[in-house]
Structures are given as C-alpha cells and as structure tokens.
Design a protein around this motif. Structure first.
Motif, short mmCIF file in Angstrom:
data_model
loop_
_atom_site.label_atom_id
_atom_site.label_comp_id
_atom_site.label_asym_id
_atom_site.label_seq_id
_atom_site.Cartn_x
_atom_site.Cartn_y
_atom_site.Cartn_z
N ALA A 1 -11.86 -24.24 -6.89
CA ALA A 1 -11.21 -25.13 -8.01
C ALA A 1 -9.56 -24.58 -8.00
O ALA A 1 -9.54 -23.36 -8.20
CB ALA A 1 -12.19 -24.72 -9.49
N PRO A 2 -8.87 -25.31 -8.11
CA PRO A 2 -7.61 -25.10 -8.25
C PRO A 2 -7.17 -24.65 -9.61
O PRO A 2 -7.60 -25.22 -10.51
CB PRO A 2 -6.78 -26.50 -7.99
CG PRO A 2 -7.90 -27.46 -8.30
CD PRO A 2 -9.00 -27.04 -8.07
N THR A 3 -6.17 -23.86 -9.72
CA THR A 3 -5.60 -23.34 -11.07
C THR A 3 -4.14 -23.22 -11.17
O THR A 3 -3.54 -23.21 -9.88
CB THR A 3 -6.20 -21.79 -11.16
OG1 THR A 3 -5.62 -20.90 -10.19
CG2 THR A 3 -7.48 -21.68 -10.93
N GLY A 4 -3.65 -23.08 -12.20
CA GLY A 4 -2.01 -23.04 -12.38
C GLY A 4 -1.29 -24.17 -11.80
O GLY A 4 -1.70 -25.36 -11.94
N ALA A 5 -0.25 -23.77 -11.03
CA ALA A 5 0.36 -24.83 -10.53
C ALA A 5 -0.05 -25.52 -9.44
O ALA A 5 0.00 -26.86 -9.38
CB ALA A 5 1.84 -24.05 -9.80
#
Length: 370
Positions: A55-59
């Motif tokens: 799962a992508p996070t942040g920017a």
C-alpha cells in the motif's frame, strides 16, 4: 514614492533575460520550465522506480492517486483500448503544466531579491505565463495527435484490418449498456476497483488486451468473424502502408455527407466530393485552431491572475496619505490572499483542461474514420 509609482505593475509577469544581454533567449520563465522538468525527473523515478504491491504512503500515495484518477476516469473513457499507449505522454503533459503553474504561484523572485539585497532579481516566474512555453506545448500536442492518427491508419493497413472495426460497448455489472462508469467494466474490476462481481485477474497485467474481450469474448461469433477478416485481407508492407496512410487519413478527416451506400448510384460522388473538399478545409482550419486555443487559454489564464494581483497592489501606493493607504491596503490585502488561493485552484484546473482536451483530440484522431 515617485519610484514606487513609476514601477510597472506587470514587471513580475513579463519575461526577463537571466544573463542580461547575453543569452537573451534564456529568461526567468525558461528557467522555471527547466526547474519544473528537473523536479519531475527527481520525483517520479524515485517514487516509482520499481513495481511495488504494498500500500502506498505519503508522497507516493498522493501522486499515485492522481495518476490512477487520470488514467481510469479521464483517459480511458475517451481512449478505451488505446489508453495505455498514450498514458505516458498525457501524464507528462499534466504534471509538467501543473508544476509550472504551481511554481509560478510561489514568490521566488521576491524572496531571492529580499535575501540578496536586490542583487538577484527575477529568479522566479510562471513558465506558462510565456507564450513561447504554451505554444511549444500546443505544437507538441498537435504533432503527437496527428502523428498517431496517421500511425493508427498505417498499422491497420499493415495488419489487414483497415475498414473493419469491432464495436465495443461499455456495460454495467448486470449487463445493461447505458452506464459507463469505469468501475463497471470487467477489465477495470481486475484493477481493484469495487464492483458487485468477481474481477478478471489477468487484466492486472494486460488491462488493454481485455478491453476488447468485454463484449466479444474468445469463441463468440463476432470474434471469429473478426479473426477471419484479418486472415482474408491482404497486409501491406510498412513502406506502402505509410505512403497510403496520409491520404487515407485526410480522406477520413472530414465527413462525406453524400457518400453512395451499397447499391446506390456512383453519381452521388459528384455531389459528395465538392462538399467533402469544403468540409475538409473547415476541418483543417479547426485542426490548427484547436492547439491555438490550447495555447492561448493556458497563457491567458496564467497571466491574468498575476496581472490582477499586480494592479491591486499598485492601487495601495497611489493613495497619498498613510491612513488612506491602510484603509485601502487592508481590504485589498485580504482580497489578494483570496485571489492567490484561487490562482492555486486555477493552476491545477488549467493543467487538467489542457490534458483533457488533448485526450479528446487524440481519441478523435485514432478513432476509426474519426
């Protein structure tokens, strides 16, 4: 006071050579376009250097959300099975314009002039506030659109499929055709969008290939007829296909209102051709006007906001008394702040509009017989 009144309120909107009389072509707006390009080269290869199933996070989550929204909700409804072919170009256009516009909303020039004591001037600006930048973007879009329109015809001629195009109709999860939301397409459900039926797992790796399978699955009569047509029709060599693609592309560039149908008199061509030539001229003029409109819309919108801010600020110093300047400056300061927030919205909106219209023009060019 006289020096302030003599200042040009459009000073920070105009182009300024960065090296004086040397390299006059390299202006502050050219520098900001270069900065926008460098930021893209620094951000995107770093965030998306390799496939990642976590799962992508942040920017990464922020940019991936934008990328997926554009691909699924903006590009695919217009480009359909050609989406993945044009996504890299359209993503690049959107983020380049967006970065240029947003960087132009940040007062870099004032900051550098302040900390340097006035020695560093014009180290900032809006790249898309230059007609040269927007014209270059529009010319790139124009060339890209019609190159791929001709290329689509040439590939059909080489594959022996020109003149035979299957009709793809989007459908809902329960089989009804009118609704065209992306989540209701089978190849979309394979990309983890919610729906009420199982997804097609193979579409994760080949989403475009599965677009055609939605309506004409392997083994269906329509699919068999299409495959048989490809076998029976002659395929042209690349050189011949390219030579024929340009006149065919122009032949299909305008409608044929009186084109004789099957069994009709060929004399109708005598009426159709003059009308076609007249419509072709209009279409060719329209083909030039479209990128011109892209260029001028982006340029005008990015200059207008800065010009309004400059004029409003200049009104403050025209009031002779200090109390008068405060009376005018306080409300104008609040108005300027509101306009700056509006400029941020316009910066993103203009990037979206330019990309969206380019998508529609590409879809029109690569569609069978336009």
């Amino acid at each position: 006071m006289s020096q302030i009144l003599a200042m040009d309120p459009m000073e920070h909107v105009l182009s300024h050579p960065m090296f004086g009389d040397h390299f006059t072509w390299f202006t502050n707006q050219s520098m900001m376009a270069l900065v926008a390009g460098l930021l893209m080269l620094l951000i995107f290869p770093r965030l998306f250097s390799k496939p990642d199933s976590s799962a992508p996070t942040g920017a990464k989550n922020f940019f991936e959300s934008i990328l997926e929204f554009l691909r699924l909700e903006v590009f695919r409804p217009a480009l359909k099975e050609n989406t993945d072919k044009f996504v890299p170009f359209l993503w690049t256009v959107f983020f380049f314009i967006g970065f240029c516009n947003i960087l132009g909303c940040i007062p870099f020039a004032d900051f550098f002039e302040l900390i340097s004591g006035g020695h560093l001037q014009h180290f900032g600006g809006t790249a898309t506030g230059s007609i040269n930048t927007t014209a270059t973007l529009a010319i790139c879009a124009f060339c890209f659109i019609h190159f791929h329109g001709i290329n689509a015809v040439a590939r059909d001629l080489m594959n022996g499929t020109y003149g035979h195009h299957g009709h793809h109709q989007e459908h809902t999860s329960d089989g009804h055709p009118p609704h065209e939301a992306a989540m209701d397409l089978e190849h979309m459900r394979g990309e983890a969008l919610p729906a009420d039926v199982p997804g097609n797992v193979d579409a994760l790796t080949h989403p475009t290939r599965h677009y055609h399978d939605d309506e004409f699955p392997p083994g269906s009569p329509e699919r068999i007829m299409a495959e048989q047509y490809e076998k029976e029709n002659a395929k042209l060599t690349p050189a011949v296909a390219i030579l024929l693609a340009i006149p065919i592309y122009l032949w299909n560039f305008a409608p044929h209102p009186f084109k004789p149908g099957p069994g009709e008199s060929k004399a109708k061509w005598l009426i159709d051709v003059p009308f076609f030539l007249f419509l072709l001229v209009l279409e060719l003029v329209g083909a030039v006007i479209k990128p011109f409109a892209l260029c001028m819309r982006l340029f005008a919108n990015m200059v207008a906001g800065h010009a309004v801010l400059a004029v409003l600020i200049s009104l403050i110093v025209t009031v002779p008394s200090v109390w008068g300047q405060l009376a005018v400056g306080v409300p104008l300061g609040g108005l300027n702040l509101a306009i700056q927030f509006l400029e941020l919205f316009v910066a993103v909106l203009q990037a979206y509009i330019f990309t969206f219209l380019t998508t529609l023009f590409i879809a029109s060019a690569v569609a069978p017989e336009h």
